[in-house]
Design an enzyme around this catalytic site. Structure first.
Site, mmCIF file in Angstrom:
data_model
loop_
_atom_site.group_PDB
_atom_site.id
_atom_site.type_symbol
_atom_site.label_atom_id
_atom_site.label_comp_id
_atom_site.label_asym_id
_atom_site.label_seq_id
_atom_site.Cartn_x
_atom_site.Cartn_y
_atom_site.Cartn_z
ATOM 1 N N CYS A 58 -23.446 1.374 -21.368
ATOM 2 C CA CYS A 58 -24.171 0.661 -20.316
ATOM 3 C C CYS A 58 -23.392 -0.586 -19.925
ATOM 4 O O CYS A 58 -22.354 -0.912 -20.514
ATOM 5 C CB CYS A 58 -25.575 0.283 -20.780
ATOM 6 S SG CYS A 58 -25.595 -0.906 -22.143
ATOM 7 N N CYS B 2 -22.691 -3.038 -22.691
ATOM 8 C CA CYS B 2 -21.512 -2.752 -23.511
ATOM 9 C C CYS B 2 -20.258 -3.319 -22.848
ATOM 10 O O CYS B 2 -19.409 -3.930 -23.507
ATOM 11 C CB CYS B 2 -21.360 -1.246 -23.711
ATOM 12 S SG CYS B 2 -22.754 -0.438 -24.504
ATOM 13 N N ASP C 281 1.446 -3.893 13.814
ATOM 14 C CA ASP C 281 2.846 -4.079 14.170
ATOM 15 C C ASP C 281 3.202 -3.018 15.214
ATOM 16 O O ASP C 281 2.514 -1.998 15.327
ATOM 17 C CB ASP C 281 3.708 -3.926 12.916
ATOM 18 C CG ASP C 281 5.184 -3.911 13.243
ATOM 19 O OD1 ASP C 281 5.646 -4.823 13.953
ATOM 20 O OD2 ASP C 281 5.873 -2.970 12.802
ATOM 21 N N ASP D 85 4.945 -1.759 8.650
ATOM 22 C CA ASP D 85 5.812 -0.893 7.855
ATOM 23 C C ASP D 85 7.140 -1.527 7.473
ATOM 24 O O ASP D 85 7.870 -0.966 6.661
ATOM 25 C CB ASP D 85 6.092 0.407 8.616
ATOM 26 C CG ASP D 85 7.040 0.188 9.788
ATOM 27 O OD1 ASP D 85 6.963 -0.892 10.409
ATOM 28 O OD2 ASP D 85 7.857 1.077 10.068
ATOM 29 N N ASP E 121 7.190 -7.367 8.090
ATOM 30 C CA ASP E 121 5.722 -7.346 8.068
ATOM 31 C C ASP E 121 5.158 -7.772 6.722
ATOM 32 O O ASP E 121 3.950 -8.024 6.616
ATOM 33 C CB ASP E 121 5.200 -5.936 8.385
ATOM 34 C CG ASP E 121 5.583 -5.480 9.780
ATOM 35 O OD1 ASP E 121 5.553 -6.324 10.695
ATOM 36 O OD2 ASP E 121 5.922 -4.300 9.950
#
Length: 790
Positions: A25, A28, A476, A669, A673
């Protein structure tokens, strides 16, 4: 075998995974996290209830032996060990305790429950089996249930109490133990007139084990996506033992031996037969065939391959035999990177989970306090204020008959002590910290798995939660909204230099670069059959250009501002074309005009985002006219374009947007960037992008398609909605059921819970949370089928 340790950029900081068994649970989880955080040298801890893993960041200078971490955890009563392998493809899916063992315990408990119930049914039907109507018989059944199928639960509960970290099992221990002890008192001293609870431990443990078995099966199903990825890695392959002595044309028919994939190394040659998955990332050196790459790339059609082509582990060879030279094996393959990313995402917590963790950390203590108050109140004040409750039957309780048998009737009145004990036990067993602990991680587990199936790699649950709240997307241009496959359409000489020589210089400066513009220049030089020349002292400046020396000339290649050459007027070209300028120390030498095409899906993705209320912008280092021309092709206004931006200015632009209260997602990419991806609330990188861009992003689109942005956004919103539903259910359940079990509705409505019914409710509660998370798979796939294909 060494432990799975991952060193961070900080040489003194180390991350390690610890397998923890026995957590049931949120209490724990909170206990393990609290104990580890109190350990000197530990910097951060994240414990996942579903995967049963603890990720610990610690100072290696202060903790030389990481087994001290497992010692701390075992001190709480849990079993712990360091994960012994850092190759994600060799790691089993956590299944603790084994389902087979849990099903056996459930079967025994169900048998005992049936036998116990038969005594009641036989009494009602006036045909009891001999002995089944005797309390001593039911006392033995209860002992069997407690020490048999319930033993592991009670042991774990006692360990939690003994170590000062009570958990769900501790509540079950207190509830069943109280019921059984009270029943023994009633059995040994019948003159007290107490009711026996002897069927309650049997029924309670039966319901709990049923709930946990179903919950365990649901947990296992929730990891289906990770299992599917692991299944892509074959265990053995055909290894060529002496490939250097074999002629290339004979490699396909050369003898090979069966070899464990885990023992392959870079440079090994493997034969892959039709119908077998490729075990390594490598290069085809013999043969041609077709490959099924759908699981990794999403490409539905078989892809042809031949000598010289690169292939990835996990793809399926369909038609002919291949021989492949291994380049990356084991944990270095692309498949391993995907599995590792999915596993790490499932380990990271979403911020919304902090709320549940804050409650769960002291939940069991609160329940014990409520149970104690319930007992004290109904034993004293409650029975005096509302004496009529003592005249109401308590359904499901066994009472003494004069002959030490049992009846299913109820006495006309109860003692306050009996009522108080019944309600206190119900409070203990109806509470469900399990649902709180499962609410967030199960939903994240399913969502990240679904994302992986769609080729979307999510860094963690926190990224999913952030993405769900995004309303501002910034793209971009080059390689993101466009295909990134530039074509050189014109060389415009600006000095008395041969155009071919200008192209040779540009290609030399851009040698080894992966940027789309660089690739276009290199491709053009090769197409013109121009001999490559060497460039020395090359230095790349992200977002600006590259400098170097060719034929004794110091050259700069990039945007006109960066090449730093004074000129009255720059030549113009096509508005949709991108320009690169070449200059030496004295003058501009040339302008290279290159053209790119938008991605086929770009316009529909942009319009789909806008139709759902999102703001879309373009942020580019390219010319304003070029960026605006692309925006118009995509249906965007020129005001949405910010062009001619340096890399650091991209990050500043993202920061400025977010300072206005907008959570921004940046999709890019390239190397230029990376700062913006890291600054944005969510950075999204395409698979074809640079390594730096991918490392800076929270989401990686491995299929290199923009429509994956829509899929990820939709999935994140559905996942967050599921988490909120789970938390609402978990909290609402406890808010309603705890007062009901404590007798809050008893005076006015005569409503209360017996311990057995309370236990059944508790089991249903946690099962409901896991089942709702599994429903996310259904709703997501349904949304894919009904969404607009882009």
């Amino acid at each position: 075998m060494p432990a799975a340790i991952v060193h961070s950029a900080d040489p003194s900081s180390t991350s390690i995974l610890v397998e923890v068994e026995g957590m049931k649970c949120a209490g724990c989880v909170a206990a393990v996290e609290r104990r580890l955080q109190q350990t000197a040298g530990v910097e951060a801890v994240s414990v996942n209830l579903i995967t049963r893993l603890a990720k610990v960041d610690y100072d290696a200078a202060l903790i030389e032996d990481p087994t001290v971490l497992t010692t701390e955890i075992t001190g709480l009563g849990f079993r712990a060990q360091l994960r012994q392998d850092d190759n994600p493809l060799t790691l089993p899916i956590a299944e603790i305790p084994p389902l087979q063992q849990q099903r056996l315990q459930l079967a025994i408990a169900a048998f005992l429950l049936i036998v116990s119930s038969w005594g009641h049914l036989g009494h009602w039907l006036d045909h009891p089996l001999p002995g089944t109507d005797q309390l001593w018989f039911h006392a033995l059944l209860a002992i069997w249930a407690l020490l048999g199928p319930g033993r592991s639960i009670l042991q774990a509960g006692w360990q939690g109490l003994r170590c000062g970290a009570p958990n769900m099992n501790s509540l079950v221990l207190l509830g069943t133990g109280s019921a059984y002890l009270a029943s023994l008192v009633a059995l040994l001293w019948p003159q007290l007139g107490w009711v026996c609870f002897l069927d309650e431990p049997v029924m309670l443990l039966g319901f709990i084990l049923l709930g946990r078995t179903l919950e365990e099966q649901a947990r296992f199903r929730s990891q289906a996506a990770l299992q599917n990825l692991l299944a892509l890695q074959p265990e053995t392959t055909q290894l060529l033992t002496a490939p250097s002595s074999i002629a290339p044309q004979d490699l396909l028919e050369a003898p090979a031996q069966i070899w464990p994939v885990a023992q392959l190394r870079a440079g090994d040659y493997v034969q892959v037969l039709p119908g077998v998955r490729i075990p390594v990332d490598g290069c085809i050196v013999a043969g041609q065939s077709t490959l099924d790459t759908a699981m990794l790339t999403g490409e539905p059609l078989p892809q042809p391959c031949q000598v010289g082509d690169r292939v990835c582990a996990g793809t399926l060879n369909l038609s002919h035999r291949l021989v492949i030279r291994a380049e990356q094996t084991g944990s270095q393959t692309r498949l391993a990177a995907i599995v590792r990313c999915v596993a790490e995402a499932q380990q990271r917590k979403a911020p919304v989970q902090r709320f549940a963790d804050a409650i769960a950390g002291r939940f069991v203590y609160g329940v014990c306090a409520i149970a104690a108050l319930t007992f004290g109140f109904w034993a004293t004040l409650g029975s005096r204020w509302w004496p009529q409750v003592l005249q109401q039957p308590l359904p499901g309780l066994l009472i003494h008959a004069p002959h030490h048998g049992m009846e299913m009737a109820h006495p006309h009145s109860h003692s306050p002590l009996l009522l108080a004990l019944t309600l206190a036990i119900s409070v203990l067993v109806v509470a469900c910290p399990c649902a709180l602990g499962l609410a967030t991680p199960t939903a994240i587990l399913v969502a990240t798995g679904l994302a992986a199936e769609q080729g979307i790699l999510v860094r963690g649950g926190d990224v999913l939660e952030q993405l769900a709240r995004i309303k501002h997307f910034v793209f971009d241009k080059t390689g993101t909204l466009t295909q990134g496959q530039f074509e050189l359409i014109e060389i415009q000489p600006l000095a008395d230099v041969d155009p071919d020589r200008l192209l040779q210089w540009a290609a030399a400066l851009e040698a080894d670069s992966r940027h789309p513009l660089a690739t276009a220049l290199q491709t053009a030089a090769q197409a013109a059959n121009l001999a490559p020349i060497a460039a020395s002292d090359r230095q790349q400046v992200p977002g600006l250009g590259v400098s170097g020396t060719c034929d004794g000339r110091s050259l700069r290649l990039g945007n006109p501002t960066w090449v730093q050459v004074a000129t009255a007027k720059l030549p113009t070209g096509s508005a949709a074309a991108t320009s690169i300028w070449l200059a030496d120390d004295q003058q501009l030498l040339a302008c290279f005009w290159l053209q790119d095409q938008p991605r086929p899906e770009a316009a529909e993705v942009v319009q789909a985002l806008r139709s759902r209320g999102a703001t879309v912008q373009i942020l580019s280092g390219d010319r304003q006219t070029t960026a605006v021309a692309l925006a118009q092709q995509l249906g965007l206004e020129s005001e949405t374009v910010v062009a001619e931006v340096l890399p650091e200015d991209k990050a500043a632009a993202i920061a400025a947007l977010q300072s206005q209260g907008d959570a921004v997602a940046m999709i890019g990419d390239g190397i230029n960037d990376a700062p913006a991806l890291a600054t944005a609330a969510v950075g999204i990188s395409l698979a074809a992008g640079s390594d730096i861009a991918q490392d800076s992003a929270g989401l990686l689109l491995s299929r290199d398609r923009l429509d994956s942005v829509l899929v990820a956004w939709n999935l994140s919103q559905m996942g967050l909605r599921t988490i909120r539903q789970n938390l609402t259910w978990a909290l609402g359940y406890n808010v309603v059921m705890l007062p009901l079990a404590a007798g809050a509705f008893l005076p006015a409505y005569g409503l209360a819970l017996t311990p057995a019914i309370a236990g059944a409710c508790m089991a249903v509660s946690s099962l409901a949370v896991v089942s709702n998370s599994l429903l996310l798979r259904y709703w997501f796939r349904r949304s894919l089928n009904h969404s607009v294909s882009v």
